[in-house]
Design a protein around this motif. Sequence first.
Motif, PDB file in Angstrom:
ATOM      1  N   TYR A   1      61.234  63.733  15.448  1.00 58.81           N
ATOM      2  CA  TYR A   1      62.011  64.955  15.647  1.00 58.81           C
ATOM      3  C   TYR A   1      62.425  65.100  17.112  1.00 58.81           C
ATOM      4  O   TYR A   1      63.557  65.485  17.408  1.00 58.81           O
ATOM      5  CB  TYR A   1      61.188  66.162  15.176  1.00 58.81           C
ATOM      6  CG  TYR A   1      61.839  67.487  15.498  1.00 58.81           C
ATOM      7  CD1 TYR A   1      62.988  67.889  14.825  1.00 58.81           C
ATOM      8  CD2 TYR A   1      61.310  68.321  16.480  1.00 58.81           C
ATOM      9  CE1 TYR A   1      63.596  69.096  15.125  1.00 58.81           C
ATOM     10  CE2 TYR A   1      61.912  69.524  16.793  1.00 58.81           C
ATOM     11  CZ  TYR A   1      63.063  69.908  16.113  1.00 58.81           C
ATOM     12  OH  TYR A   1      63.669  71.101  16.424  1.00 58.81           O
TER      13      TYR A   1
ATOM     14  N   THR B   1      65.576  63.544  18.253  1.00 52.43           N
ATOM     15  CA  THR B   1      66.829  64.172  17.835  1.00 52.43           C
ATOM     16  C   THR B   1      67.210  65.323  18.740  1.00 52.43           C
ATOM     17  O   THR B   1      68.342  65.779  18.715  1.00 52.43           O
ATOM     18  CB  THR B   1      66.735  64.699  16.389  1.00 52.43           C
ATOM     19  OG1 THR B   1      65.761  65.762  16.367  1.00 52.43           O
ATOM     20  CG2 THR B   1      66.321  63.616  15.417  1.00 52.43           C
ATOM     21  N   CYS B   2      66.264  65.847  19.521  1.00 51.67           N
ATOM     22  CA  CYS B   2      66.620  67.020  20.321  1.00 51.67           C
ATOM     23  C   CYS B   2      66.392  66.834  21.813  1.00 51.67           C
ATOM     24  O   CYS B   2      66.514  67.782  22.572  1.00 51.67           O
ATOM     25  CB  CYS B   2      65.916  68.272  19.805  1.00 51.67           C
ATOM     26  SG  CYS B   2      64.144  68.155  19.760  1.00 51.67           S
TER      27      CYS B   2
END
Lengths: 197, 349
Positions: free
Chosen positions: B154, B157-158
């Motif tokens: 995750y 992705t950020c």
Amino acid sequence: MSVSRQKVMDAATVRRAITRIGHEILERNGGARDLILIGIKSRGAPLADRIAAAIEQVEKVKLPVGYLDITFYRDDFQTAFDQPVVQRTEILFDITGKTVVLVDDVLYTGRTIRSALDALTDLGRPRAIQLAVLIDRGHRELPIRADFVGKNIPTTANEQVDVRLKEIDKTDSVVIERGSTRKKLREGDSAVIDMDL
Amino acid sequence: MRLLIWTYNGTSQAKTRKTMGTTVKAKDGAPRKARRAAQLSSRHLLGLEGMPAEDIQLILETAVPFKEILERPIKKVPPLRGMTVVNLFYEPSTRTRISFELAEKRLSADVVSFTTSSSSVQKGETLKDTIKNIEAMKTDVVVIRHSFPGAAHYLTTCCSSIVINAGDGAHEHPTQGLLDIYTLWEKFGSLKGRTILIVGDIAHSRVARSNIFGLVTLGATVRVCGPPTLIPVDVDKLGVEVFYDLDQALAGVDAINVLRIQKERQSGALLPSLREYTLLFGLNRERLRRAGPDVVVMHPGPMNRGVEITPEVADGPQSVILSQVTNGLAVRMAVLYLLCGGGKKVNRR
């Protein structure tokens, strides 16, 4: 552009150069006392072995030989794409207080030697460090010079000096490649070519 | 995937990764050994699932010189100078965190460590906000330990940092897998044809999963053994042999990796009692004697002495538990080194 390859040293001239460097090292240091040879990997390592053998012939003393990998000390670690595979540093003795003769195949920009000096500093405090190279091809980018040179070869930046040693390449020779379109990627060159990730 | 690599004499040749390290025939005479490029195929280290064997091999080989550095009086080299690494630890950890911090410091990186107990997470900040804020302070690498599987993924992705998974829930713990593999590789040379047994709570173990992925990729035979409640359904689809009886599983193994019984992940009544577990699946002197004198004993720590492993086995001559810890440091240095090197991969704003 046509590529021309000119052989500047063969097995016999490489052998003679190494023998002479051995003698010069002894002469400069007044013998083999407290001398240590350290070859820079890859091709400095067999050269250091050969210089040690040449010195043993004259002086009947076996000098300690170590091998140094300078990969961790390169100044282009965060910029160059072609990072080499790290090899082992094998220096199994204390270098503090000794005279270290660094050995490499080609002296060019001087950046490898700068890295090697940093690496040695982390291993101890030698009394002095001297530099022996098989080929000095000029084009220094740092204030570094060799103490013992096998052969000075004036080159231009687009030439390649191709050193081969028996221990690694199965033959002894030094060849200059001229007019080669092949160019070693250096820091600052535009880098990504053919990289579809 | 095509990568451009440069051979030692400056020859540039487009090659696929598979052909790296082969010899290049020069026009005149003897072949000259081409220089291998030290590049991993991925920008992050999220898990060993799907990691190519060449990448694992490169990490193992790179860890060898780092292990030598750990023996020096000055245990520090400069490649990561000027880079900042953030250790985000959302779960308690001593070994892994200290190991990562030391690895980073010995590569000369600047290190910031973060634990949830003393941070804004207590005030309800989300993972995404936390990482965005930390990254706004110009960091380069994030090492994350989190109880949610996929937390490391995750993050990729950020944020634009290089992400290293230091354990995400029951999913993967790639650096532990790599250090276990390194320890075996150091002992055995090649892992091809070796049989490695993993004993314990396979279902909740990220260590087991990373070990299985990596070992299977390298051609080892992997066995898992534990009570049926702690062996996931369909685990054999990962390419492992499943045993429910430890004495059968021990026959003919080269190494045993004993997993910790993770009391914090035992929410249901999966085990009747710890005593029964010890009796059926604990590694003791007698079982090890029957397995053979050359069998290597590993444990990822922290140990529950007297539960999954008896003290005389843990401290015995066949145990490599402490060299695993030393190797962990070398392997983490290798991973950081390989991920941070080379061109524009590092995000420099």
